[in-house]
Scaffold this motif. Structure first.
Motif, PDB file in Angstrom:
ATOM      1  N   GLY A 250     -22.050  68.021  -3.138  1.00  0.00           N
ATOM      2  CA  GLY A 250     -22.199  68.940  -4.270  1.00  0.00           C
ATOM      3  C   GLY A 250     -23.104  68.350  -5.345  1.00  0.00           C
ATOM      4  O   GLY A 250     -23.941  69.049  -5.931  1.00  0.00           O
ATOM      5  N   LYS A 251     -22.967  67.040  -5.598  1.00  0.00           N
ATOM      6  CA  LYS A 251     -23.781  66.407  -6.650  1.00  0.00           C
ATOM      7  C   LYS A 251     -25.251  66.312  -6.245  1.00  0.00           C
ATOM      8  O   LYS A 251     -26.153  66.486  -7.080  1.00  0.00           O
ATOM      9  CB  LYS A 251     -23.197  65.035  -7.012  1.00  0.00           C
ATOM     10  N   ALA A 252     -25.513  66.061  -4.946  1.00  0.00           N
ATOM     11  CA  ALA A 252     -26.909  66.046  -4.486  1.00  0.00           C
ATOM     12  C   ALA A 252     -27.491  67.460  -4.538  1.00  0.00           C
ATOM     13  O   ALA A 252     -28.640  67.658  -4.968  1.00  0.00           O
ATOM     14  CB  ALA A 252     -26.983  65.489  -3.064  1.00  0.00           C
TER      15      ALA A 252
ATOM     16  N   LEU B 186     -32.091  64.746  -0.910  1.00  0.00           N
ATOM     17  CA  LEU B 186     -30.909  65.007  -0.079  1.00  0.00           C
ATOM     18  C   LEU B 186     -30.403  66.427  -0.340  1.00  0.00           C
ATOM     19  O   LEU B 186     -30.084  67.159   0.590  1.00  0.00           O
ATOM     20  CB  LEU B 186     -29.798  63.992  -0.396  1.00  0.00           C
ATOM     21  N   GLY B 187     -30.354  66.811  -1.615  1.00  0.00           N
ATOM     22  CA  GLY B 187     -29.872  68.149  -1.972  1.00  0.00           C
ATOM     23  C   GLY B 187     -30.714  69.246  -1.336  1.00  0.00           C
ATOM     24  O   GLY B 187     -30.181  70.234  -0.832  1.00  0.00           O
TER      25      GLY B 187
ATOM     26  N   ASN C 170     -22.603  63.872 -13.491  1.00  0.00           N
ATOM     27  CA  ASN C 170     -23.128  63.691 -12.130  1.00  0.00           C
ATOM     28  C   ASN C 170     -24.010  62.443 -12.108  1.00  0.00           C
ATOM     29  O   ASN C 170     -25.106  62.439 -12.675  1.00  0.00           O
ATOM     30  CB  ASN C 170     -23.935  64.939 -11.742  1.00  0.00           C
ATOM     31  N   ARG C 171     -23.534  61.362 -11.457  1.00  0.00           N
ATOM     32  CA  ARG C 171     -24.265  60.091 -11.547  1.00  0.00           C
ATOM     33  C   ARG C 171     -25.628  60.144 -10.870  1.00  0.00           C
ATOM     34  O   ARG C 171     -26.469  59.269 -11.106  1.00  0.00           O
ATOM     35  CB  ARG C 171     -23.428  58.942 -10.984  1.00  0.00           C
ATOM     36  N   VAL C 172     -25.898  61.134  -9.982  1.00  0.00           N
ATOM     37  CA  VAL C 172     -27.234  61.206  -9.380  1.00  0.00           C
ATOM     38  C   VAL C 172     -28.100  62.310 -10.006  1.00  0.00           C
ATOM     39  O   VAL C 172     -29.192  62.595  -9.515  1.00  0.00           O
ATOM     40  CB  VAL C 172     -27.167  61.379  -7.840  1.00  0.00           C
TER      41      VAL C 172
ATOM     42  N   TRP D 111     -22.491  70.868  -9.997  1.00  0.00           N
ATOM     43  CA  TRP D 111     -22.020  70.272  -8.733  1.00  0.00           C
ATOM     44  C   TRP D 111     -20.747  70.918  -8.235  1.00  0.00           C
ATOM     45  O   TRP D 111     -20.586  71.145  -7.037  1.00  0.00           O
ATOM     46  CB  TRP D 111     -21.910  68.747  -8.825  1.00  0.00           C
ATOM     47  N   SER D 112     -19.815  71.259  -9.128  1.00  0.00           N
ATOM     48  CA  SER D 112     -18.586  71.910  -8.632  1.00  0.00           C
ATOM     49  C   SER D 112     -18.905  73.326  -8.155  1.00  0.00           C
ATOM     50  O   SER D 112     -18.347  73.800  -7.168  1.00  0.00           O
ATOM     51  CB  SER D 112     -17.478  71.899  -9.685  1.00  0.00           C
ATOM     52  N   GLN D 113     -19.846  73.983  -8.830  1.00  0.00           N
ATOM     53  CA  GLN D 113     -20.264  75.316  -8.385  1.00  0.00           C
ATOM     54  C   GLN D 113     -20.895  75.233  -6.994  1.00  0.00           C
ATOM     55  O   GLN D 113     -20.800  76.162  -6.199  1.00  0.00           O
ATOM     56  CB  GLN D 113     -21.277  75.911  -9.366  1.00  0.00           C
ATOM     57  N   SER D 114     -21.523  74.101  -6.669  1.00  0.00           N
ATOM     58  CA  SER D 114     -22.190  73.949  -5.371  1.00  0.00           C
ATOM     59  C   SER D 114     -21.182  73.637  -4.260  1.00  0.00           C
ATOM     60  O   SER D 114     -21.475  73.843  -3.088  1.00  0.00           O
ATOM     61  CB  SER D 114     -23.240  72.842  -5.460  1.00  0.00           C
TER      62      SER D 114
END
Ligand code: HEC
Ligand code: HEC
Length: 382
Positions: A187-189, A66-67, A55-57, A133-136
């Motif tokens: 998802g990543k945020a 943001l998340g 996850n680049r962030v 992130w994929s779980q999100s």
């Protein structure tokens, strides 16, 4: 000889104080080296933060901001008013207090806490996702939860002024035109935000550290029943075999005797179903959405045992009832009945008195000042 000094407050003998007889609890023998090592393995707390390379962030404060906004936004869902925080309520340690989740429709599984998620590597009770992130992304797309899609989420990022501004700060450019890329970035945020959700230090952590440095005065502040419970937890009860490490979870799957059904009436096969979902997921670590250079192309082959579920972490457990993957156990003491097998052998059964001690220990895994949610009735062993 300081052992005698600690034992002083927990001596089994009868002490005569001012002519009155006081029955004091049984003394605890000194901790053996192997017991010390087992207790030591449950810390230190908090463990150091590690970035998620996929996850680049990950680890970026702007992405966490943001998340957090997304977590509380109703714009991700097509179901009026539904947010991540509807089910993962921050004041309830990110659970909902229900046996099974309720989104667009009734779900089949209990809503887990999101505290200390960064320490897991499989997500969901069945490990259907291999990154935070994929779980999100999963709840947004699930028709029984937020019933959304990539176009709806991408539009929220592009149209909502606050989300658009926070997106630009987090990713350094405007939300992409590609809906699926926008969904994955959401998802990543969300993952960057959830990485920051860690539980506080607890009386257990203070005791563990005191034990490690041999600080007997500090150790004395830890209740004797909790010490007995901790000994069972790390010793005869064999709990640490699965509830291992600082998060009290080995992150792996173990067969549970608790049989439950999915919404369509079929048996919940746990890990067997989770692995099937993982292999079919477009957002797994082996997909093009992984930001890691040289990411593995294939998910690691895993034996998928039917009826196995991921070991839950136990920090703040006394405030996150009801328990188990289907929320079928309301009482913490009942949750200590044999509930998983190790190498085919069921875990040992504890006596009522032993379970009381283990409950006393588990209660010390809560930061005291925030333990307002504890239902005292659910802590009683009958
Ligand atoms: C309708 C209630 C509901 C909503 C809304 C919801 N969740 Fe969940 N969440 C659950 C349930 C139930 C599970 C367990 C799923 C499973 O194992 O099948 C879960 C699991 C998780 C997990 C994995 C926890 C673990 O222990 O591995 C994460 C992370 C998570 N949710 C994040 C989110 C995010 C982020 C959102 C918003 C985008 C969200 N959830 C929205 C009910 C919900
Ligand atoms: C063989 C592995 C294993 C052993 C040994 C084990 N557990 Fe568990 N534990 C699990 C799994 C897996 C679950 C989830 C089962 C389910 O949902 O059906 C669980 C669930 C729990 C829960 C409920 C947590 C929640 O949030 O729902 C508690 C409390 C618990 N265990 C405590 C203990 C204690 C105390 C011991 C020792 C007496 C112990 N466990 C031994 C694997 C194990």
């Amino acid at each position: 000889m300081r052992w005698l000094a600690i034992a002083g407050s927990s001596l089994g003998a009868l002490a005569l104080v001012g002519g009155m007889c006081l029955a004091l609890p049984t003394p605890l023998p000194p901790w053996r080296a192997d017991e010390l090592a087992n207790v030591g393995s449950l810390g230190p707390w908090p463990p150091p933060a590690v970035r998620d390379a996929s996850n680049r962030v990950s680890g970026r404060a702007e992405a966490a901001a943001l998340g957090e906004a997304l977590f509380h936004s109703t714009r991700l869902s097509t179901v009026g008013g539904l947010r991540c925080a509807s089910c993962h309520e921050p004041w309830r340690y990110f659970t909902d207090g229900r046996a099974r989740a309720l989104g667009a429709e009734a779900g089949a599984r209990n809503t887990p806490s999101l505290l200390n998620m960064r320490l897991q590597h499989w997500f969901g009770w069945d490990g259907a996702n291999d990154s935070l992130w994929s779980q999100s992304i999963r709840p947004m797309l699930d028709v029984r939860e937020m019933r959304s899609d990539a176009a709806h989420v991408a539009q929220a990022l592009r149209d909502d002024e606050t989300l658009r501004r926070l997106y630009a700060l987090a990713f350094g450019h405007a939300p992409p035109a590609d809906n699926e890329m926008a969904l994955v970035d959401a998802g990543k945020a969300l993952a960057a935000y959830q990485e920051t959700l860690a539980s506080d230090r607890t009386p257990f952590d203070a005791f563990r550290d005191a034990l490690a440095r041999g600080d007997l005065d500090a150790m004395e502040r830890y209740p004797v029943a909790a010490q007995r419970g901790l000994r069972l937890f790390t010793g005869g009860g064999q709990c640490v075999a699965c509830h291992a490490g600082p998060n009290f979870s080995d992150g792996e799957f173990h067969r549970s005797p608790i049989v439950s059904r999915l919404h369509d009436g079929t048996l919940d096969s746990g890990r067997a179903l989770g692995l099937k979902k993982l292999l079919a997921s477009p957002y797994a670590r082996n997909s093009r959405f992984n930001d890691e250079m040289n990411a593995a192309q294939e998910p690691a082959a895993q034996p998928a045992e039917a009826g196995a579920f991921r070991t839950p972490g136990l920090r703040e457990v006394s405030a996150t009832a009801p328990y188990m993957h289907d929320g079928s156990i309301a009482n913490l003491c009942d949750a200590l009945q044999p509930h998983a097998a190790l190498e085919g052998r069921p875990m040992p059964a504890l006596t009522l008195a032993e379970r009381r001690d283990v409950v006393a220990f588990l209660r010390t895994l809560s930061a005291q000042e925030r333990a307002v949610l504890i239902d005292e009735d659910a802590m009683i062993c009958r």
